[in-house]
Motif scaffolding. Structure first.
Motif, PDB file in Angstrom:
ATOM      1  N   ARG A   1      12.208   6.346   6.816  1.00  0.00           N
ATOM      2  CA  ARG A   1      12.584   5.211   7.326  1.00  0.00           C
ATOM      3  C   ARG A   1      12.872   3.953   6.261  1.00  0.00           C
ATOM      4  N   LEU A   2      12.159   3.850   5.176  1.00  0.00           N
ATOM      5  CA  LEU A   2      12.390   2.924   4.170  1.00  0.00           C
ATOM      6  C   LEU A   2      13.858   3.259   3.571  1.00  0.00           C
ATOM      7  N   SER A   3      14.120   4.472   3.032  1.00  0.00           N
ATOM      8  CA  SER A   3      15.526   4.746   2.680  1.00  0.00           C
ATOM      9  C   SER A   3      16.646   4.767   3.570  1.00  0.00           C
ATOM     10  N   SER A   4      16.410   5.054   4.881  1.00  0.00           N
ATOM     11  CA  SER A   4      17.407   4.762   5.962  1.00  0.00           C
ATOM     12  C   SER A   4      17.614   3.335   6.100  1.00  0.00           C
ATOM     13  N   GLY A   5      16.616   2.484   6.135  1.00  0.00           N
ATOM     14  CA  GLY A   5      16.910   1.117   6.362  1.00  0.00           C
ATOM     15  C   GLY A   5      17.754   0.190   5.209  1.00  0.00           C
ATOM     16  N   ILE A   6      17.230   0.847   3.950  1.00  0.00           N
ATOM     17  CA  ILE A   6      17.987   0.327   2.836  1.00  0.00           C
ATOM     18  C   ILE A   6      19.346   0.649   2.812  1.00  0.00           C
ATOM     19  N   ILE A   7      19.663   1.978   2.955  1.00  0.00           N
ATOM     20  CA  ILE A   7      20.981   2.513   2.922  1.00  0.00           C
ATOM     21  C   ILE A   7      21.626   1.712   4.100  1.00  0.00           C
ATOM     22  N   ARG A   8      21.216   1.788   5.258  1.00  0.00           N
ATOM     23  CA  ARG A   8      22.179   1.437   6.341  1.00  0.00           C
ATOM     24  C   ARG A   8      22.457  -0.249   6.302  1.00  0.00           C
TER      25      ARG A   8
ATOM     26  N   VAL B   1       0.188   4.290  -2.661  1.00  0.00           N
ATOM     27  CA  VAL B   1       1.086   3.805  -1.466  1.00  0.00           C
ATOM     28  C   VAL B   1       0.211   2.980  -0.731  1.00  0.00           C
ATOM     29  N   ASN B   2       0.562   1.620  -0.459  1.00  0.00           N
ATOM     30  CA  ASN B   2      -0.002   0.706   0.601  1.00  0.00           C
ATOM     31  C   ASN B   2       0.814   0.826   1.872  1.00  0.00           C
ATOM     32  N   ARG B   3       0.232   1.662   2.751  1.00  0.00           N
ATOM     33  CA  ARG B   3       0.651   2.125   4.094  1.00  0.00           C
ATOM     34  C   ARG B   3       1.124   0.711   4.791  1.00  0.00           C
ATOM     35  N   ARG B   4       0.221  -0.316   4.610  1.00  0.00           N
ATOM     36  CA  ARG B   4       0.480  -1.420   5.582  1.00  0.00           C
ATOM     37  C   ARG B   4       1.682  -2.338   5.175  1.00  0.00           C
ATOM     38  N   VAL B   5       1.800  -2.324   3.691  1.00  0.00           N
ATOM     39  CA  VAL B   5       2.999  -3.100   3.353  1.00  0.00           C
ATOM     40  C   VAL B   5       4.353  -2.289   3.492  1.00  0.00           C
ATOM     41  N   ALA B   6       4.113  -0.899   3.234  1.00  0.00           N
ATOM     42  CA  ALA B   6       5.349  -0.016   3.589  1.00  0.00           C
ATOM     43  C   ALA B   6       5.976  -0.158   5.109  1.00  0.00           C
ATOM     44  N   TYR B   7       4.816  -0.211   6.009  1.00  0.00           N
ATOM     45  CA  TYR B   7       5.417  -0.280   7.348  1.00  0.00           C
ATOM     46  C   TYR B   7       5.825  -1.621   7.804  1.00  0.00           C
ATOM     47  N   GLU B   8       5.426  -2.950   6.970  1.00  0.00           N
ATOM     48  CA  GLU B   8       5.876  -4.060   7.163  1.00  0.00           C
ATOM     49  C   GLU B   8       7.274  -4.100   6.728  1.00  0.00           C
ATOM     50  N   VAL B   9       7.495  -3.599   5.531  1.00  0.00           N
ATOM     51  CA  VAL B   9       8.861  -3.403   5.059  1.00  0.00           C
ATOM     52  C   VAL B   9       9.897  -2.856   5.877  1.00  0.00           C
ATOM     53  N   ILE B  10       9.314  -1.664   6.380  1.00  0.00           N
ATOM     54  CA  ILE B  10      10.347  -0.769   7.150  1.00  0.00           C
ATOM     55  C   ILE B  10      10.603  -1.665   8.686  1.00  0.00           C
TER      56      ILE B  10
END
Length: 374
Positions: free
Chosen positions: A26-33, A334-343
């Protein structure tokens, strides 16, 4: 085309934990899109072809900052999430997947020169195994291509002795092959002929391939004798003071030369009579034969290849590992909370962008309709 950069990475064992895979997707998809929406797919190709930018992306999505898996895992994730629908495609991959690049090129629905892409894929692999010999055996190649024909290649090799992997980045930004500043660890036993200073060596190798193979074999045997410290008549003509072999050359040509096998390759190449060094690579010039011809170019014709490794270390991308953390807990888990906030932030931006485009289309349609009524 040009070498955009090289990165050296230690071999890591283990696998990506299951919880991290959807985060990375989801992170890579969001960044590339978002990048495609803002700049277009060709700019994404250009960015991925930069070793430091690629490493930064790898860190931001939670992969190890210095792992060999940063190449294979990140590109595997990107291949899954990109598809072909955004004007961008990622082909190939690790091991046998790299061999499927030609058929994946054929399946592209882009209006691009597919035969040229196949040739580029093969040629770049040959350059990083034959024209550049730095102790790394390739096991991964990914071709990144946009619907406008912009391409980049990321490939990776492994050094069994040092337990390091080396990643090579290419992009079609120039009409000639050149080498930029690149990121990696220096090696003392490298040889390459892609440097500008090695133009003479490339020319000599091409001339040797076109000569009588029996004469070339004799010159290889003569050069090998010189490598072992045996002198010839020219040594005494020059007063017995001529220095034949540099310390770098001694390191590069330590392994014995298989004259019979090399002779067979040279004979086949001679039948083709290649018009350029690139053509010689595509027609079968391999690492062992090339190295033997580089030795002749150096010791007999005084046109040495470059013995400088193409890698240096201009910049450390470690700081990007602080974005969400790393798979192996460096600099922290990996901080999952931060990762999902970014996502969620990225995905909301994408949705708003879709709505903006939809609103614009509606506005233009209404404007057109109102104009038609006046």
């Amino acid at each position: 085309m040009e070498v955009e950069g090289i990165a050296d990475l230690p071999l890591h064992t283990g696998h990506v934990p299951p919880y991290l895979i959807p985060i990375m997707r989801r992170l890579s998809s969001g960044i590339i899109r978002i990048m495609i929406d803002e700049w277009g797919p060709s700019k994404v190709v250009e960015r991925l072809s930069n070793p430091l930018w690629f490493q930064g992306l790898n860190n931001v999505i939670g992969m190890d900052w210095d792992s060999s898996g940063s190449t294979t895992v990140t590109l595997g994730i990107l291949k899954e999430v990109v598809g072909h629908e955004y004007g961008l495609a990622i082909l190939g991959g690790k091991g046998k997947s790299s061999l499927r690049i030609p058929e994946e090129i054929d399946s592209l629905n882009f209006d691009v020169d597919k035969e040229k892409l196949k040739e580029v894929s093969k040629l770049v692999a040959k350059v990083d195994t034959t024209a550049i010999q730095d102790g790394y055996q390739l096991y991964h190649q990914s071709l990144i291509v946009s619907d406008e024909g912009k391409w980049g290649i990321i490939q990776q090799g492994m050094n069994e002795e040092t337990k390091f992997a080396r990643r090579y980045h290419w992009v079609n930004q120039a009409s000639t092959t050149s080498v930029h500043d690149v990121a990696g660890l220096k090696s003392n036993s490298s040889v390459n002929v892609v440097m500008d200073e090695a133009q003479g060596a490339r020319r000599v190798v091409l001339d040797l391939i076109r000569q009588d193979p029996r004469k070339v074999i004799r010159e290889i045997e003569e050069a090998e004798s010189m490598l072992k410290g045996r002198s010839n008549i020219m040594f005494w003509v020059n007063g017995g003071t001529e220095s034949f072999v540099s310390p770098q050359a001694k390191l590069v040509y330590m392994k014995p030369i298989d004259i019979k096998k090399i002779g067979e390759v040279i004979s086949k190449l001679n039948e083709f009579s290649p018009a350029s060094f690139d053509e010689a690579l595509l027609q079968g010039l391999g690492p062992s034969t090339a190295k033997a011809l580089y030795l002749v170019a150096d010791l007999i014709y005084r046109e040495p290849p470059s013995y400088s490794d193409v890698a240096n270390i201009p910049y450390d991308p470690f700081k990007y590992a602080f974005a969400v953390g790393g798979k192996d807990g460096v600099p922290y888990p990996v901080n999952r909370r931060v990762a999902y906030e970014v996502i969620r932030t990225l995905e909301n931006m994408i949705e708003r962008s879709k709505l903006d485009r939809k609103d614009k289309k509606i506005a233009f349609r209404r404007l057109k309709e109102s104009i038609g009524r006046t």
